[in-house]
Design a protein around this motif. Structure first.
Motif, short mmCIF file in Angstrom:
data_model
loop_
_atom_site.label_atom_id
_atom_site.label_comp_id
_atom_site.label_asym_id
_atom_site.label_seq_id
_atom_site.Cartn_x
_atom_site.Cartn_y
_atom_site.Cartn_z
N ASP A 1 0.84 -1.20 0.00
CA ASP A 1 0.00 0.00 0.00
C ASP A 1 0.88 1.25 0.00
O ASP A 1 1.31 1.69 1.07
N ARG B 1 -2.63 6.00 -9.34
CA ARG B 1 -2.43 5.05 -8.24
C ARG B 1 -3.38 5.37 -7.08
O ARG B 1 -3.92 4.46 -6.44
N THR C 1 -6.87 4.12 -7.89
CA THR C 1 -6.95 2.67 -7.72
C THR C 1 -7.03 2.31 -6.24
O THR C 1 -7.83 1.45 -5.84
N ARG C 2 -6.21 2.96 -5.43
CA ARG C 2 -6.19 2.68 -4.00
C ARG C 2 -7.54 3.05 -3.36
O ARG C 2 -8.07 2.30 -2.54
N SER D 1 -10.54 3.22 -4.76
CA SER D 1 -11.57 2.25 -5.17
C SER D 1 -11.41 0.93 -4.42
O SER D 1 -12.40 0.36 -3.93
N ARG D 2 -10.18 0.45 -4.33
CA ARG D 2 -9.92 -0.83 -3.67
C ARG D 2 -10.27 -0.76 -2.19
O ARG D 2 -10.91 -1.68 -1.64
N LYS D 3 -9.85 0.32 -1.52
CA LYS D 3 -10.12 0.46 -0.09
C LYS D 3 -11.62 0.61 0.18
O LYS D 3 -12.13 0.07 1.18
N LYS E 1 -14.07 -0.59 -1.63
CA LYS E 1 -14.69 -1.90 -1.82
C LYS E 1 -14.43 -2.80 -0.61
O LYS E 1 -15.32 -3.52 -0.14
N GLN E 2 -13.20 -2.74 -0.12
CA GLN E 2 -12.82 -3.58 1.01
C GLN E 2 -13.62 -3.23 2.27
O GLN E 2 -14.16 -4.11 2.95
#
Length: 332
Positions: free
Chosen positions: A69, A276, A279-280, A282-284, A286-287
């Motif tokens: 990360d 970047r 992307t981070r 969106s990923r976080k 979703k998580q």
């Protein structure tokens, strides 16, 4: 430069060691290692005090783990007693490291940080047509132990303090006499101090007016392309020759074409999230949404983490992007 001495009595004082303990345990109260140390707090602090006064401290025995990360990093977690030691050292040594820092160095400093670095970078980016971006290849892994100790000896004259610094520095290496462990409080100070001599070279020898450094991310702005090319040449010579560092990135560009810096994309009149960072985010999101739906976290924990993610993203023009992410998650 006048060197500082006689700090060991302050570092080993009961008041400072107790403060160091409270700082080291913050947010980790449920950790078994912290609980064990606290259970015999008086004797453990007394033992640490004796080790500091004799300049024979426990070092090493790190626990290693990897994070991704935003990029892969190996983190070294020191035993809790050593983290107390690191806080005790920096509680007292902080102002002396601080004295050597220039104004526009922003990492690991009180009232500085990422957002203030980006704000100053925005100011320079809007008023200069060209920029030079530099960052060091594997910075923490590349720091030379001997050069670092020479720099610390120029700042401090307390033999016992320097002996403790040397033990901490020599407790880790990725190759012979090189490298600092990512995760140590002392490593943050040492790494920031290591490049502070470069800061002074840039400001006082090269006479650069527009410059920002956040750890090993360094940017110079200028209104002359020719001058910037000369600055790049001399900066690279200094970093390689004096500090034994290799630049991973060193390029000159027009400000209007954009600069990626600390998770943002800067233009003269606007600031966006970097690819970047998008992307981070969106990923976080979703998580954390999945963890809430699966009852792995509470509503309060969910709100706190979402607030933190948005606090970063809201520094840029990102409203439509954030709305699209939330729509995809069914939360908007």
């Amino acid at each position: 430069m006048k060197r500082t001495g006689n700090l060991i009595p302050q570092i080993a004082s009961n008041e400072n060691l107790l403060l160091a303990f409270y700082k080291a345990k913050k947010g980790k109260e449920a950790n078994n290692e912290v609980w064990e140390f606290a259970r015999s707090l008086k004797s453990n602090l007394s033992d640490l005090q004796s080790k500091i006064l004799s300049a024979q401290v426990a070092v090493g025995n790190y626990h290693y783990f990897t994070i991704y990360d935003p990029k892969k990093r190996v983190i070294c977690a020191a035993p809790f007693s050593q983290r107390v030691l690191h806080h005790a050292l920096m509680n007292i040594c902080h102002p002396y490291f601080e004295k050597f820092q220039i104004y526009d160095s922003y990492a690991t400093r009180i009232d500085k940080g990422t957002f203030k670095a980006v704000e100053k970078a925005r100011h320079y980016h809007a008023s200069n047509p060209y920029y030079l971006k530099m960052d060091v290849r594997k910075y923490f892994d590349s720091i030379c132990h001997l050069k670092l100790m020479n720099l610390l000896t120029m700042q401090f004259k307390d033999d016992k303090l320097l002996q403790i610094f040397l033990q901490i520095i020599d407790s880790y290496e990725v190759e012979k006499n090189r490298g600092l462990p990512i995760g140590n409080l002392t490593s943050q100070y040492f790494a920031n101090h290591y490049l502070s001599v470069f800061d002074h070279f840039v400001k006082e020898v090269l006479n650069v007016k527009a410059y920002v450094r956040y750890m090993d991310d360094m940017v110079v702005w200028h209104n002359s392309l020719t001058e910037l090319q000369e600055i790049e040449k001399r900066a690279n010579e200094f970093l390689e020759g004096k500090l034994k560092l290799e630049l991973k990135t060193k390029f000159i560009n027009k400000s209007k074409h954009g600069l990626t810096f600390l998770g943002f994309r800067l233009y003269p009149k606007r600031i966006l999230l970097s690819s970047r960072s998008k992307t981070r985010y969106s990923r976080k999101m979703k998580q954390v949404t999945r963890e809430l739906h699966d009852s792995e976290i509470s509503q309060l924990a969910y709100q706190q983490r979402v607030t933190a993610l948005n606090a970063f993203a809201e520094k840029a023009y990102s409203k439509r992007f954030r709305e699209n992410v939330l729509c995809q998650l069914g939360e908007y």
